[in-house]
Scaffold this motif. Structure first.
Motif, PDB file in Angstrom:
ATOM      1  N   GLN A 133       1.024  -1.194   0.089  1.00 12.08           N
ATOM      2  CA  GLN A 133      -0.142  -0.042   0.019  1.00 12.08           C
ATOM      3  C   GLN A 133       0.708   1.384  -0.129  1.00 12.08           C
ATOM      4  O   GLN A 133       1.771   1.449   0.936  1.00 12.08           O
ATOM      5  CB  GLN A 133      -1.048   0.030   1.366  1.00 12.08           C
ATOM      6  N   HIS A 134       0.638   2.366  -0.969  1.00 11.95           N
ATOM      7  CA  HIS A 134       1.318   3.526  -1.149  1.00 11.95           C
ATOM      8  C   HIS A 134       2.501   3.233  -1.613  1.00 11.95           C
ATOM      9  O   HIS A 134       3.210   4.249  -1.453  1.00 11.95           O
ATOM     10  CB  HIS A 134       1.139   4.441   0.335  1.00 11.95           C
ATOM     11  N   ASP A 139       0.372   3.075  -6.029  1.00 10.67           N
ATOM     12  CA  ASP A 139      -0.252   4.339  -6.052  1.00 10.67           C
ATOM     13  C   ASP A 139      -0.555   4.720  -7.735  1.00 10.67           C
ATOM     14  O   ASP A 139      -1.585   5.349  -7.699  1.00 10.67           O
ATOM     15  CB  ASP A 139       0.702   5.476  -5.653  1.00 10.67           C
ATOM     16  N   GLY A 277      -2.472   9.220   1.880  1.00  9.57           N
ATOM     17  CA  GLY A 277      -2.813   8.150   2.888  1.00  9.57           C
ATOM     18  C   GLY A 277      -2.345   9.090   4.208  1.00  9.57           C
ATOM     19  O   GLY A 277      -1.144   9.876   4.000  1.00  9.57           O
ATOM     20  N   ASP A 321     -13.879   2.506  -1.722  1.00  9.80           N
ATOM     21  CA  ASP A 321     -12.355   1.714  -1.822  1.00  9.80           C
ATOM     22  C   ASP A 321     -12.487   0.684  -3.079  1.00  9.80           C
ATOM     23  O   ASP A 321     -11.646   0.535  -3.704  1.00  9.80           O
ATOM     24  CB  ASP A 321     -11.947   1.091  -0.563  1.00  9.80           C
ATOM     25  N   ASP A 327      -7.256   2.643  -1.816  1.00  6.39           N
ATOM     26  CA  ASP A 327      -6.317   3.247  -1.039  1.00  6.39           C
ATOM     27  C   ASP A 327      -6.706   4.562  -0.558  1.00  6.39           C
ATOM     28  O   ASP A 327      -5.800   5.363   0.246  1.00  6.39           O
ATOM     29  CB  ASP A 327      -5.105   3.056  -1.511  1.00  6.39           C
TER      30      ASP A 327
END
Length: 430
Positions: A133-134, A139, A277, A321, A327
């Motif tokens: 994630q991220h 992304d 985020g 989401d 995200d």
């Protein structure tokens, strides 16, 4: 002669099943695939077109199950869309504890309706991202899945301004529309940043380039806009060339973590932080702080959460989401201000625009509905339904103070404390 009680209609059976499954009374009228109806006559109607919709709800008796059925076209809403969504809001946020559900009744009713079966596949519009994630790779996937659905589609929704953030509605006159309010929002940002000819502006998450072009055309700045969306970049570059601003505006496909072009006189981050985020936000803010000259200003325009939805008994994927912003995160304004200050910024002004975003979203829904057939042709029926649902539901969320949007103006002060900020807000607030 003994009287016989007529068998309940299909709609009545569906109503009983859903009320048992969701542990609440149905707040809308129901119409089943056979034309039968049940429920309050003065309410909007939930149309159940296919048994598959009920099977989805058997497997996902929550927001995601309802969303999948709607996106697939297996259920629909008739009547006032906002009234219907408002009535269904409690259902959207409910995820009943299995111990409270009368399973024997639910299974019996499900057998009678012929909906027992395997879990249906999600609609093709449901988004999936992979990797950490991220991370940069993930992304980029998330941004591409949301923004690379066609510039012509976004043109229908957003209108001529091609600005995908809340407008600033300064007037109520009949001839004052969305394009005017978006122009006034762009100008508000430029004034808050104190832009002057010759300054360098960085626009992080530049979208289709509208802010960078407005700043270059009306304030004489040199602007760099970065985005991860290939389609946004293509559109923005063409718009820059058509406006004769090629020498003043550069549009790049670039991750903010790869920036090394400072120092800038000003930075705008509009609708970007939601994608960054909460956990990586401090690093994001530190990068922007490094890219600014002393005395330079940051305008951070960000949706925030005001009130958390009721706690769920277990983690579940939300409609937003799964179909809109993979995200994406909405941090409270206090969290954002704290992180900006930890990064070295001095926060000078917080401007709440909640009602402005509700009005903007209603305008976008009206745009979409007015050219529905073209929007469907350009994307898919499911994708158009996703945008209609999420924008209408978001408008209600802003109106009901469940989410907010704020412009935070911050400065990178000089070492001696000099900020170069104007003494009053009147210098930038009209």
């Amino acid at each position: 002669m003994p009287t016989t009680t007529p068998a309940p209609s299909v709609a009545a059976k569906i109503k009983g099943l859903l009320e048992s499954l969701l542990q609440t009374l149905m707040p809308v009228r129901l119409r089943a695939w056979d034309g039968s109806t049940a429920g309050p006559e003065d309410a909007p109607t939930l149309i159940v077109r296919h048994k598959r919709a009920l099977r989805r709800l058997m497997w996902q008796p929550n927001e995601l199950g309802l969303a999948r059925a709607y996106v697939s076209g297996e259920i629909d809403l008739e009547g006032d869309l906002y009234d219907a969504l408002n009535r269904l809001a409690d259902l959207v946020w409910r995820s009943p504890d299995i111990k409270d559900v009368p399973l024997r009744t639910v299974v019996t009713d499900a057998f009678k309706l012929g909906i027992i079966g395997t879990q249906p596949k999600p609609p093709p519009e449901e988004m999936q991202v992979t990797g950490d994630q991220h991370s940069k790779r993930r992304d980029k996937q998330a941004v591409s899945q949301h923004y690379d659905v066609g510039n012509d589609f976004y043109r229908i929704v957003l209108g001529e301004s091609m600005v995908y953030s809340c407008a600033y509605w300064m007037h109520d006159e009949a001839d004052y529309g969305l394009a005017d309010a978006q122009r006034d929002k762009l100008d508000l940002i430029c004034r808050k940043l104190g832009l002057k000819p010759g300054m360098r502006l960085l626009d992080v998450g530049c979208g289709w380039g509208s802010l960078a072009m407005h700043a270059a055309k009306h304030y004489g700045v040199q602007a760099l806009g970065i985005t991860l969306s290939g389609e946004q970049a293509d559109y923005a570059r063409k718009a820059v060339a058509e406006a004769g601003l090629t020498g003043q505006v550069e549009i790049r496909i670039q991750d903010y973590r790869d920036l090394d072009d400072g120092p800038f006189d000003a930075i705008s981050s509009v609708g970007m932080a939601e994608h960054v985020g909460t956990a990586p936000y401090l690093d994001y803010a530190k990068i922007l702080h490094r890219q600014l000259k002393p005395g330079g200003r940051l305008l951070n325009h960000q949706i925030g959460r005001l009130h958390l939805p009721p706690k769920q008994p277990h983690e579940q994927r939300s409609f937003i989401d799964a179909y809109v912003f993979p995200d994406g995160e909405l941090a409270p304004i206090g969290t954002t201000v704290t992180l900006l200050e930890e990064a070295g910024f001095e926060v000078r002004d917080v401007h709440a625009l909640r009602e402005h975003y509700a009005r903007t979203l209603r305008a976008w829904v009206a745009n979409l509905e007015s050219d529905w057939s073209t929007a469907v042709r350009l994307t898919s029926p499911g994708r158009a339904r996703v945008w209609r649902l999420y924008m209408a539901a978001s408008a209600l969320a802003f109106e009901q103070a469940r989410i907010n949007v704020n412009q935070v103006l911050a400065v990178k002060s000089h070492r001696d404390g000099t900020s170069e900020m104007p003494p009053t807000r009147g210098d930038y607030l009209a």
